[in-house]
Design a protein around this motif. Structure first.
Motif, PDB file in Angstrom:
ATOM      1  N   TYR A   4      42.341  39.036  24.652  1.00  0.00           N
ATOM      2  CA  TYR A   4      42.011  38.708  26.046  1.00  0.00           C
ATOM      3  C   TYR A   4      40.554  38.280  26.158  1.00  0.00           C
ATOM      4  O   TYR A   4      40.231  37.255  26.783  1.00  0.00           O
ATOM      5  CB  TYR A   4      42.296  39.923  26.923  1.00  0.00           C
ATOM      6  N   ARG A   7      39.963  34.852  24.530  1.00  0.00           N
ATOM      7  CA  ARG A   7      40.402  33.747  25.381  1.00  0.00           C
ATOM      8  C   ARG A   7      39.367  33.449  26.457  1.00  0.00           C
ATOM      9  O   ARG A   7      39.070  32.289  26.753  1.00  0.00           O
ATOM     10  CB  ARG A   7      41.750  34.075  26.033  1.00  0.00           C
ATOM     11  N   ARG A   8      38.830  34.507  27.052  1.00  0.00           N
ATOM     12  CA  ARG A   8      37.831  34.315  28.099  1.00  0.00           C
ATOM     13  C   ARG A   8      36.564  33.674  27.537  1.00  0.00           C
ATOM     14  O   ARG A   8      35.954  32.810  28.169  1.00  0.00           O
ATOM     15  CB  ARG A   8      37.492  35.665  28.737  1.00  0.00           C
ATOM     16  N   GLY A  12      34.996  30.042  28.506  1.00  0.00           N
ATOM     17  CA  GLY A  12      33.620  29.966  28.957  1.00  0.00           C
ATOM     18  C   GLY A  12      32.810  28.939  28.182  1.00  0.00           C
ATOM     19  O   GLY A  12      32.014  28.191  28.760  1.00  0.00           O
ATOM     20  N   ASN A 296      31.173  36.744  34.819  1.00  0.00           N
ATOM     21  CA  ASN A 296      32.627  36.659  34.993  1.00  0.00           C
ATOM     22  C   ASN A 296      33.363  37.389  33.880  1.00  0.00           C
ATOM     23  O   ASN A 296      34.395  38.029  34.130  1.00  0.00           O
ATOM     24  CB  ASN A 296      33.070  35.194  35.040  1.00  0.00           C
ATOM     25  N   LEU A 297      32.845  37.306  32.648  1.00  0.00           N
ATOM     26  CA  LEU A 297      33.475  38.001  31.529  1.00  0.00           C
ATOM     27  C   LEU A 297      33.413  39.518  31.723  1.00  0.00           C
ATOM     28  O   LEU A 297      34.402  40.230  31.503  1.00  0.00           O
ATOM     29  CB  LEU A 297      32.799  37.599  30.223  1.00  0.00           C
ATOM     30  N   ASP A 300      35.890  40.492  34.378  1.00  0.00           N
ATOM     31  CA  ASP A 300      37.260  40.436  33.859  1.00  0.00           C
ATOM     32  C   ASP A 300      37.565  41.631  32.964  1.00  0.00           C
ATOM     33  O   ASP A 300      38.650  42.221  33.043  1.00  0.00           O
ATOM     34  CB  ASP A 300      37.481  39.134  33.078  1.00  0.00           C
ATOM     35  N   SER A 304      40.210  44.509  33.782  1.00  0.00           N
ATOM     36  CA  SER A 304      41.317  44.712  32.846  1.00  0.00           C
ATOM     37  C   SER A 304      41.391  46.157  32.358  1.00  0.00           C
ATOM     38  O   SER A 304      42.471  46.648  32.019  1.00  0.00           O
ATOM     39  CB  SER A 304      41.169  43.772  31.645  1.00  0.00           C
ATOM     40  N   ARG A 311      45.621  41.531  31.729  1.00  0.00           N
ATOM     41  CA  ARG A 311      45.417  40.972  30.388  1.00  0.00           C
ATOM     42  C   ARG A 311      46.538  40.024  29.982  1.00  0.00           C
ATOM     43  O   ARG A 311      46.376  39.212  29.085  1.00  0.00           O
ATOM     44  CB  ARG A 311      45.339  42.106  29.348  1.00  0.00           C
TER      45      ARG A 311
END
Length: 313
Positions: A4, A7-8, A12, A296-297, A300, A304, A311
């Protein structure tokens, strides 16, 4: 969780590249006028051509962008076209000032908004109505207008806080606190209202759930029920909004820096954008975009952890 986050981070980095490329192209549209601004109106064509060659502007745009990217990978953001100062040093001197204010605003927002939101949902009545009025006022009054009011009232007439300037925390802790008080209030007014409203709405729903009634019937103390069970399940939306507010604060510091004469990235953004100083502006774009991606990460990841279902999205 690792997949997860990966991917973020990948998303980015892709966004960072696109924004950097678009910013570079837009800042390269009228470099002739920038060169004239550096040399002055009396400069000859030969002088202009020599300066363009010295700055690398005589090469094609893709080559210029690749050279700039190469410098970024080496940790070199270039030098200002107008002042010849190292962009790394320029940002390194100003970014901590703005970040210190943003961090204080976020901490104040988190504490005040959670207390107001939970209190509004739990007590209701006059407390809820008062909270709603405060939230509406926070939304209605623009940050720059509130900043001007604060400067006029508390800075000029009452003299409780400095009107302009910034004292580093390493020089004086009380002086630093005095210099960030008014900017913090001006910036936090809107974000407190937004986050408190989200926490209030979520807490209302959680308090009416069956498991809360069950815990209360088992004799769980009210303070533990609210601060542990209700808080955990009602802060997800609030944290998400807080992340959005953090991104907005990076833009709001531009006005606040100007009003309070704080030497942060806001003042730098205005000064170098007006000049068309591409290396300085690109450095700011890069750093600010990275900050937005990191914020933002973190949001998230935190969401999560509280809600593992996200996720899979």
């Amino acid at each position: 969780m690792v997949t997860y986050i990966a991917r973020r981070i990948g998303a980015g980095l892709a966004i960072l590249f696109v924004i950097a490329a678009l910013g570079f192209v837009m800042l390269s549209i009228n470099t002739d006028a920038v060169v004239r601004g550096i040399l002055g109106p009396q400069a000859s064509e030969e002088q202009a051509a020599a300066l363009k060659a010295d700055l690398g502007l005589d090469q094609s745009l893709p080559v210029q962008f690749i050279q700039w990217l190469g410098g970024v990978f080496r940790g070199d953001l270039g030098r200002s076209w107008f002042t010849n100062q190292d962009v790394n040093e320029l940002i390194g001197l100003r970014l901590p000032i703005s970040l210190s204010i943003v961090i204080v605003v976020l901490l104040v927002t988190l504490v005040v908004a959670v207390l107001l939101g939970l209190g509004s949902a739990y007590f209701g009545g006059w407390f809820d109505r008062a909270t709603q009025i405060l939230c509406i006022l926070g939304f209605a009054i623009p940050g720059f207008l509130l900043a001007l009011i604060l400067v006029t009232v508390f800075g000029v007439y009452l003299g409780w806080a400095p009107v302009v300037g910034f004292t580093p925390i390493t020089d004086s802790l009380p002086g630093w606190m005095r210099s960030v008080t008014l900017p913090t209030i001006a910036l936090a007014s809107h974000s407190v209202g937004a986050v408190a409203q989200q926490v209030r709405n979520a807490a209302f729903g959680v308090l009416n759930m069956d498991y809360v009634r069950t815990l209360r019937s088992r004799g769980i103390p009210e303070w533990r029920l609210v601060l542990v069970n209700v808080l955990r399940n009602s802060t997800v939306s609030g944290i998400t909004v807080l992340g959005l507010q953090a991104v907005g604060l990076l833009g709001a510091v531009v006005l606040v820096d100007k009003i309070f004469a704080i030497p942060g990235i806001g003042e730098m953004t205005i000064n170098y954008t007006v000049r068309g100083d591409r290396p300085a502006i690109m450095g700011l774009i890069l750093v600010l975009t990275v900050l937005v991606i990191v914020i933002n990460l973190l949001v998230d990841v935190f969401v999560s952890v509280l809600n593992p279902k996200v996720r899979t999205r």
